[in-house]
Each structure stands twice: as C-alpha cells, then as structure tokens.
Write an enzyme that holds these catalytic residues in place. Structure first.
Site, PDB file in Angstrom:
ATOM      1  N   GLU A 249       0.841  -1.191   0.000  1.00 38.34           N
ATOM      2  CA  GLU A 249       0.000   0.000   0.000  1.00 38.34           C
ATOM      3  C   GLU A 249       0.877   1.241   0.000  1.00 38.34           C
ATOM      4  O   GLU A 249       2.006   1.219   0.510  1.00 38.34           O
ATOM      5  CB  GLU A 249      -0.886   0.052   1.258  1.00 38.34           C
ATOM      6  CG  GLU A 249      -1.997  -0.956   1.301  1.00 38.34           C
ATOM      7  CD  GLU A 249      -2.780  -0.885   2.606  1.00 38.34           C
ATOM      8  OE1 GLU A 249      -3.907  -1.403   2.626  1.00 38.34           O
ATOM      9  OE2 GLU A 249      -2.260  -0.319   3.585  1.00 38.34           O
ATOM     10  N   LYS A 251       2.364   4.503   1.372  1.00 34.71           N
ATOM     11  CA  LYS A 251       2.568   5.096   2.698  1.00 34.71           C
ATOM     12  C   LYS A 251       2.370   6.595   2.549  1.00 34.71           C
ATOM     13  O   LYS A 251       3.201   7.288   1.978  1.00 34.71           O
ATOM     14  CB  LYS A 251       3.962   4.790   3.250  1.00 34.71           C
ATOM     15  CG  LYS A 251       4.141   5.268   4.685  1.00 34.71           C
ATOM     16  CD  LYS A 251       5.516   4.963   5.220  1.00 34.71           C
ATOM     17  CE  LYS A 251       5.573   5.233   6.727  1.00 34.71           C
ATOM     18  NZ  LYS A 251       5.037   6.535   7.127  1.00 34.71           N
ATOM     19  N   ARG A 418       5.344  -2.848  17.256  1.00 38.72           N
ATOM     20  CA  ARG A 418       6.069  -2.799  15.983  1.00 38.72           C
ATOM     21  C   ARG A 418       6.276  -4.243  15.547  1.00 38.72           C
ATOM     22  O   ARG A 418       7.245  -4.898  15.924  1.00 38.72           O
ATOM     23  CB  ARG A 418       7.399  -2.064  16.148  1.00 38.72           C
ATOM     24  CG  ARG A 418       7.204  -0.582  16.432  1.00 38.72           C
ATOM     25  CD  ARG A 418       8.492   0.196  16.377  1.00 38.72           C
ATOM     26  NE  ARG A 418       8.275   1.588  16.698  1.00 38.72           N
ATOM     27  CZ  ARG A 418       7.916   2.527  15.816  1.00 38.72           C
ATOM     28  NH1 ARG A 418       7.752   2.211  14.555  1.00 38.72           N
ATOM     29  NH2 ARG A 418       7.732   3.773  16.193  1.00 38.72           N
TER      30      ARG A 418
END
Length: 556
Positions: A249, A251, A418
């Site tokens: 995708e 960013k 993360r």
C-alpha cells in the site's frame, strides 16, 4: 483512602530503582485498593484520564504557581526561584507548603477521591472565569496538603511524576495482584489493555472475573485502540522476502486516524488517541455520506491536498488543522482532504482486531461507497514480484507520498506493537522523529526566541528518552517564533538561558550522518541536524526508537 497513604506509596516507588520492587509495591496497592482500583491504576502514573480521553487539564505551570501562592501566601517569584533551583515544580510546591505564611480557616485532610475528582474537573472548565475556577480548586487542594502531598499533587498536574512507572509496570502489577501464572497472566493483561487502552477496565476485570474476563474484553466503539506500528525494512526486496502473502500500500504523508461510526454519531481519533472530530468536520461529513456501515471503526490516513494542483501538501502545513480551535471551516476549504482507508477494526457490532487482514479488507471494501470521492480505498497491490513492486513503489513516490507499507494478509491487528508482519519502505537516510527535551534562548536580536533544541529518541526497553544531539542552526525567524510558542508552556526549569522542557513536542529532523558520541546518553549524535517541521500527530512514545538510531548508524 487518604491521599497520604498513596503518597507513602509514591515515596517507596521513588526510593527504589528496581522495576521488580516497583511492581511489587504497586501490586500491593492494587490488591488493597477496593473501589478505588480504577483511580489508582491511573494515579500510579500521575494520570487521571485514560489514554483516549481528553488528557489536557488546561492548567499551565504559571497557573499552578499562582494557585500555590494563593494557598500558602508565599510570593510567586520566590516559588519560581525554588523551581529553577530544584528543576521540579513539585519540589518547589513542597517547599512552599513548608514555608507557608497563611493557613486556611477550615482545613481538612485530602482523600484520593477528592484529589482525583478535583483534577478531572479542571479539564471541564471553559470560557470566561475558567482559569480563576481552576486556580481556586488547585489552591483548595494545596491549602489542605502536607508538603509531601503538595509535591505529588503538583507533579500530577504538570505531568512529571518521575517515578519510573510505565505501562509495563502497571501491567505486571495487575497480573501479580489478581492472577496466578506469571507469564500467562502478564500476556492476558497486556492483550486486554491492547484492545481497551484503559487500565481502569482491565484492573476491575482482572480482579472481578480473572483470566476469563480479560479474554472476553474486546475493542469497542469510541474507545480507540493504539495504532499497530511497522518496522523499517532494509529495502523493498527485503520486505518482500520477510512478509508472506504481501499486500503493498502507499505510505501516505498525512494524519493517521481511526474513525468510529455508530449511525449518525462519528468521531475521529488521531494516532495519539486525541479526539479531533471538531477540527475535521469535512471528514465527518464525508464518512457520513460515503461509508455505508451502521457501526464501524475505519483506520485511514487523512491527507491534505492543494486544491489547484491536486498534489499532497507537506504534513507540516496540513498538521496545523489538528490543533486549530478557530476558523476551522476556512482552513478546511484551504486544505481539502482525501481519507485513504486501509483497515477495518470493527463492523456491524463485530470486533475484527484478531481477524486476518484479508478478511478485514474484504469487509472494508464492502462498506465504502464505490462512487465516493473523499473516502477511498488506499492505493494497493497484491504481489510478491519484485519488478511489479518496484514499479508500484515508484508510482507512490511520483505521487508525492512517502513510500510503501508491506503487510501480511494472514495477520491479525496488533495494537501498539512494531510487528514483524508489517514493514515500511522509504528512501534511505529518511528523517527521524525526535522529542525536544531542552532549548536555549538565542542571543542578540533573537534573544526572545527559543532555539538550540536538544533532541532525544525513545528507548522502549527502559521506557525513557535518550539524547542524540542538538540542533544549533538553520532555523528561520518564523520557525523560531513558532518553536517558542510551542515550547514555552512546557518549561520545567531554567538555568541561565537554558530551559528544561516537559517532553511533549516531537519534530522531524533531517541530518547528514550519525556518529558515535560520548556527549549524549544514547552514545550517538546526529551530524548537522536540520529542522523538518513539527509532528503534532506524534507523542514522545511514538518517536523513533533508540534501536533504529543504532541500526541507521551501523548501516551507513
């Protein structure tokens, strides 16, 4: 419970550097808390709001000093001198109470409930007379406080508890207080906090319903979860090799939001869980017209565009909308937005946090009106072919976006972590997002402006900031003026021309290289750092990690 009992706990926490001892102290406090457990899970960190509630008490340090002066009769200038000497307004408050020259006619003791309710009430005051009401309420508390109690009341107000208690300590203490198996218990509390962002709910659930109750907690409307965070990939090829079933995708360089929808009620939360619904009426209107779900939590990137060129505007310019209280409609017209939707975490009363990304995206695409103009599906492609991915990466950069996100279609959503199954790919030597911890008044004609910013990264293991250098030059007059406006309210202490700051402001920093340094506690320093703008969408805990600074140094 008397507030003095909580203060005794604070003093014990302050006296030990051991995280295990801090955990044991808090576990004991929570186990004996009774009906005050929700309040104490917050007050243990000096907080009276959950992370997603409005967390601005609306009380400046100067107003707190005024309240101290009213309560004790000690001159405000003298309190200011003590603050500069100690570097802590809480210690100055203790000294003011010790040296009080007046006492209240009818003094009483402080209870935990009174302190908690009074401080929460400060955030509700608006309009003419609000500062006077806040000052009077704080003065009433301090008028009945001992010196040690005053220290912690004031530290709670200004947000500087200095006890070394983070979310991890609260999590471990709740597990120890109410559950059995240590390892599994910690994970159960952690998972419950990930989907609620509210230790008040987690604590009461752990106490009353144990592991089973924690496992049943789910994401809810208007109680936002933290954003799932991505790791930085070494490059596009590395990302494709690391992620199974990759989705690529764009960013986007915008404001990451979670949009909660319940019929006509729509609220917009930032990555920091701040409610910015009033600042973005255009987003609310577009979601109401173009999202077909009755209930939903849509995650998206809101990007501002130049209405003449159609190109994205820099985030630093667009971010001015985030804090704006006035002229909202005019600013919305000047900076129209596109809402690039990329995830769905709740749909038709069904929490989707643990569902696979592919399932979440299928449902996301079904709730966006195909003819929508403002709320659109983020640009994406499903491929593991490097050539196709490189072409898509080039398209993203040509469109003025930051790079790519590479996600695992089989993975669930992991709030606040993360994770290894979501990577970001950006050009090398990208800027760092760092926290301003200190500033210095300039010399000469710029003497009224703060500059020479000392910068820090976030060490997630220690839950503390580690300094990585100073920004000495390259700031325009306009930038210095804006920096001063943002930083002056955060001053904790002053020595000469140097001001120590409450670490709240995050800036984007460009630089030429990273070098080893014994001058800063990180062990590294940025070479020729340059100001890239404010990141109003980020908090200190969202700043770049120490591990990343170290890795960037090693990869040079």
């Amino acid at each position: 419970m008397e507030y003095s009992q909580l203060v005794e706990c604070y003093d014990r926490l302050d006296a030990t550097p051991s995280t295990l001892e801090k955990t044991a102290i808090l576990a004991e406090l929570f186990a004996d808390a009774g009906d005050l457990l929700p309040e104490l899970t917050g007050l243990a960190r000096g907080r009276v709001f959950a992370s997603w509630e409005p967390d601005d008490l609306g009380v400046s340090s100067s107003l707190t000093v005024r309240a101290l002066s009213d309560a004790t009769g000690v001159d405000a200038d003298r309190i200011g001198d003590w603050r500069r000497e100690t570097g802590d307004l809480g210690d100055a408050a203790a000294k003011a109470v010790e040296n009080r020259v007046q006492t209240t006619l009818f003094s009483g003791s402080l209870s935990v409930r009174r302190v908690y309710d009074t401080l929460r009430g400060l955030a509700t005051y608006e309009g003419p007379g609000s500062q006077t009401r806040a000052t009077d309420d704080i003065a009433d508390l301090l008028g009945d406080a001992s010196s040690d109690e005053a220290r912690y009341v004031v530290r709670t107000i200004v947000g500087t508890m200095r006890l070394g208690v983070g979310e991890g300590t609260i999590r471990d203490a709740l597990a120890r207080a109410f559950l059995d198996d240590a390892d599994d218990a910690v994970r159960a509390v952690e998972r419950a906090y990930e989907v609620t962002n509210d230790f008040r709910v987690v604590g009461e659930t752990a106490r009353d319903r144990g592991r089973e109750g924690l496992d049943e907690l789910e994401a809810e409307l208007f109680r936002p979860v933290k954003a799932m965070l991505a790791r930085k990939a070494e490059g596009l090829e590395d990302a494709l090799e690391s992620i199974e079933r990759p989705l690529l995708e764009y960013k986007y360089d915008g404001m990451r939001v979670k949009i909660h929808v319940d019929g006509d009620e729509i609220r917009v939360f930032t990555r920091r869980l701040e409610d910015v619904t009033e600042q973005f009426p255009d987003v609310v209107e577009a979601v109401r017209d173009e999202v077909t779900a009755e209930t939903a939590v849509v995650e998206a990137e809101v990007v501002g565009y130049d209405p003449e060129t159609g190109r994205p505007i820099p985030f630093q310019e667009f971010s001015k909308r985030i804090k704006r209280k006035t002229d909202i409609d005019e600013l919305a017209a000047a900076h129209p937005v596109t809402v690039h939707a990329f995830d769905l975490l709740y749909h038709d009363d069904d929490p989707l946090v643990e569902a696979a990304l592919s399932d979440r995206l299928s449902r996301l695409e079904a709730v966006i009106d195909p003819g929508s103009e403002t709320v659109v599906r983020a640009e994406h492609v499903r491929t593991d072919a490097l050539e196709t991915a490189e072409e898509f990466y080039g398209d993203a950069l040509d469109a003025g976006q930051e790079g790519l996100m590479v996600k695992n279609l089989d993975a669930g959503y992991q709030p606040g972590s993360r994770v290894g199954y979501m990577l970001k790919v950006k050009p090398t030597m990208e800027p760092l997002d760092l926290v301003v911890v200190q500033a210095k008044w300039s010399a000469g004609r710029k003497s009224e402006w703060l500059g020479r910013l000392r910068l820090a990264c976030w060490d997630a293991d220690c839950e503390e900031l580690r300094e990585v250098g100073r920004m000495f030059s390259g700031l325009t007059d306009a930038e210095l003026r804006e920096i001063t406006e943002k930083l002056e309210p955060l001053i904790e202490s002053v020595e000469g021309r140097t001001a120590k700051l409450r670490p709240e402001v995050v800036v984007e920093v460009e630089y030429e290289a990273i070098q080893e340094s014994t001058k800063y506690d990180s062990g590294y320093a940025l070479r020729f750092p340059r100001f890239g703008g404010f990141r109003d969408d980020l908090g200190p805990e969202d700043a770049d990690r120490f591990e990343r600074v170290k890795r960037l140094y090693e990869d040079q």
